[in-house]
Write an enzyme that holds these catalytic residues in place. Structure first.
Site, PDB file in Angstrom:
ATOM      1  N   ASN A 133       0.857  -1.177   0.000  1.00  0.00           N
ATOM      2  CA  ASN A 133       0.000   0.000   0.000  1.00  0.00           C
ATOM      3  C   ASN A 133       0.901   1.238   0.000  1.00  0.00           C
ATOM      4  O   ASN A 133       1.495   1.571   1.019  1.00  0.00           O
ATOM      5  CB  ASN A 133      -0.895  -0.021   1.254  1.00  0.00           C
ATOM      6  N   LYS A 145       0.024   4.217  -0.199  1.00  0.00           N
ATOM      7  CA  LYS A 145      -0.685   5.389   0.338  1.00  0.00           C
ATOM      8  C   LYS A 145      -0.496   6.557  -0.646  1.00  0.00           C
ATOM      9  O   LYS A 145      -0.433   6.323  -1.853  1.00  0.00           O
ATOM     10  CB  LYS A 145      -0.204   5.727   1.740  1.00  0.00           C
ATOM     11  N   HIS A 154      -9.763   1.034   4.887  1.00  0.00           N
ATOM     12  CA  HIS A 154      -8.479   1.216   5.576  1.00  0.00           C
ATOM     13  C   HIS A 154      -8.714   2.149   6.767  1.00  0.00           C
ATOM     14  O   HIS A 154      -9.537   3.064   6.701  1.00  0.00           O
ATOM     15  CB  HIS A 154      -7.455   1.819   4.606  1.00  0.00           C
ATOM     16  N   GLU A 185      -7.124   4.581   7.860  1.00  0.00           N
ATOM     17  CA  GLU A 185      -6.944   6.008   7.559  1.00  0.00           C
ATOM     18  C   GLU A 185      -8.217   6.580   6.929  1.00  0.00           C
ATOM     19  O   GLU A 185      -8.590   7.725   7.175  1.00  0.00           O
ATOM     20  CB  GLU A 185      -5.721   6.206   6.645  1.00  0.00           C
ATOM     21  N   GLU A 202      -5.655  -5.168  10.753  1.00  0.00           N
ATOM     22  CA  GLU A 202      -4.657  -4.110  10.924  1.00  0.00           C
ATOM     23  C   GLU A 202      -4.948  -3.336  12.213  1.00  0.00           C
ATOM     24  O   GLU A 202      -5.780  -2.411  12.211  1.00  0.00           O
ATOM     25  CB  GLU A 202      -4.719  -3.135   9.746  1.00  0.00           C
ATOM     26  N   GLY A 225       2.046   2.227  10.709  1.00  0.00           N
ATOM     27  CA  GLY A 225       2.957   3.363  10.539  1.00  0.00           C
ATOM     28  C   GLY A 225       3.692   3.771  11.804  1.00  0.00           C
ATOM     29  O   GLY A 225       4.300   4.832  11.859  1.00  0.00           O
ATOM     30  N   SER A 260       3.061  -2.190  10.416  1.00  0.00           N
ATOM     31  CA  SER A 260       4.521  -2.175  10.595  1.00  0.00           C
ATOM     32  C   SER A 260       5.189  -3.502  10.223  1.00  0.00           C
ATOM     33  O   SER A 260       6.163  -3.900  10.868  1.00  0.00           O
ATOM     34  CB  SER A 260       4.885  -1.754  12.023  1.00  0.00           C
TER      35      SER A 260
HETATM   36  C1  PEP Z   1      -1.069   0.109   5.944  1.00  0.00           C
HETATM   37  O1  PEP Z   1      -1.019   1.209   5.435  1.00  0.00           O
HETATM   38  O2  PEP Z   1      -2.017  -0.642   5.710  1.00  0.00           O
HETATM   39  C2  PEP Z   1       0.021  -0.321   6.818  1.00  0.00           C
HETATM   40  C3  PEP Z   1      -0.061  -1.482   7.387  1.00  0.00           C
HETATM   41  O3  PEP Z   1       1.058   0.562   6.982  1.00  0.00           O
HETATM   42  P1  PEP Z   1       2.487   0.235   7.683  1.00  0.00           P
HETATM   43  O4  PEP Z   1       2.975  -1.055   7.106  1.00  0.00           O
HETATM   44  O5  PEP Z   1       3.341   1.391   7.334  1.00  0.00           O
HETATM   45  O6  PEP Z   1       2.239   0.111   9.157  1.00  0.00           O
END
Ligand code: PEP
Length: 314
Positions: free
Chosen positions: A61, A63, A153, A155, A224, A230, A270
């Site tokens: 992803n 983003k 997601h 976000e 998640e 992040g 992460s």
């Molecule tokens: C994500 O954006 O779905 C995500 C898991 O980000 P990160 O791997 O940076 O934590």
């Protein structure tokens, strides 16, 4: 500890299955199913979970990062790193890249007719077309070559107030458009601290239950935890396994054992090239949704290689 699943256990599971539900034995991957038990399971229609293989899906992803030049280098580097670390990846896994929407056709063209990766949208709207300035039609994503779309997601849930009802609408139209949705769900830190994780996950799963079952079957889930996205603070293997087991159990109760065994559940939060193998071996986890670490092709390739069949069964 490794255990042996015997024909007696299969008979017992069949006897105890209630109300027309398929009998089910939950077995670890390393457990040994005897030949007699396997035959008996086939005869009596008993499902043994360790016998079910789900194809890993590893999704990058990006983003709101990257442009055409970045994408160009990325595709070439990913192809060369995968050839080096995991040449047989295409036969064993689904590798997906979700760039910002305007890059979907570019990413697809660079993937050499999907030979390197498939492409995903990061979001879509609930309508096919019309006066919805700034939104992206799932049909247009599909027309531009996307096979997948990330839905719900954290976000989007947080910054754009997306609700479970909206997520359900997006799942349905995405599937109508021919896309495979990757539906994200996860608790925030307050939910976890106040022991509300399971309640929050159960609530988010209602989106999966509110669409027709032939639609739900096409969904991939991504667990998640919001506090791990992040932050560099991935959830522990125990935490991931516990929530994954909860999700499968919740789905088993609502949609049945076959469904619960077949649905793919990815982990996101992460994930990086260092912790990927630890995550890849968690029981019930079928891949990863990777944000930050996916922006370096070499690291994303290492994460994909962690899901090698050999690496996971060691
Ligand atoms: C994500 O954006 O779905 C995500 C898991 O980000 P990160 O791997 O940076 O934590």
């Amino acid at each position: 500890m490794r255990r042996f699943i015997t024909a007696d256990e299969v008979r017992k599971a069949a006897r105890e299955a209630s109300g027309g539900e398929k009998a089910f034995i939950y077995a670890e991957k390393e457990d040994v199913v005897t030949d007699e038990a396997r035959d008996m399971a086939r005869t009596l229609g008993v499902v043994i979970s360790s016998e079910i293989t789900r194809r890993p899906c590893i999704c990058a992803n990006f983003k709101m990062n990257g442009g055409p030049g970045f994408m160009d280098k990325y595709a070439a580097e990913l192809a060369s790193c995968l050839a080096q670390f995991y040449p047989e990846y295409a036969a064993e896994t689904d590798v997906v890249v979700a760039p910002p929407a305007p890059l979907v056709p570019v990413a697809l063209a660079l993937s050499n007719k999907k030979a390197i990766y498939s492409v995903a949208g990061q979001n879509c709207y609930i309508k096919e077309s019309g006066a919805f300035t700034g939104e992206v039609s799932p049909y247009l994503l599909r027309e531009c070559g996307a096979d997948y779309v990330i839905i719900g997601h954290s976000e989007r849930r947080k910054l754009f107030a997306e609700t479970d009802a909206l997520v359900a609408q997006k799942l349905k139209i995405a599937i109508d458009a021919g896309l495979t949705p990757i539906m994200c769900l996860g608790e925030n830190i307050d939910d976890r601290k106040t022991a509300k994780t399971f309640a929050v996950i159960a609530q988010m799963l209602t989106a999966l239950y509110s669409i027709p079952i032939e639609y739900s079957k096409k969904v991939i889930l991504a667990y998640e935890p919001v506090w791990a996205i992040g932050t560099g603070m991935n959830a522990s293997s125990e935490q991931i396994a516990e929530v994954c087991a909860f999700i499968r159990k919740n789905i088993m109760v609502k949609l049945g054992v076959d469904f619960s065994n077949a649905i793919r559940i990815l982990y996101g939060g992460s994930v990086n090239e260092t912790n990927a193998l630890e995550i890849a071996v968690i029981k019930g986890i079928d891949g990863a949704l990777v944000g930050g670490a996916s922006l370096k092709a070499v690291n994303f390739a290492k994460i994909i290689a962690a899901f090698k069949t050999d690496a996971r069964s060691n």
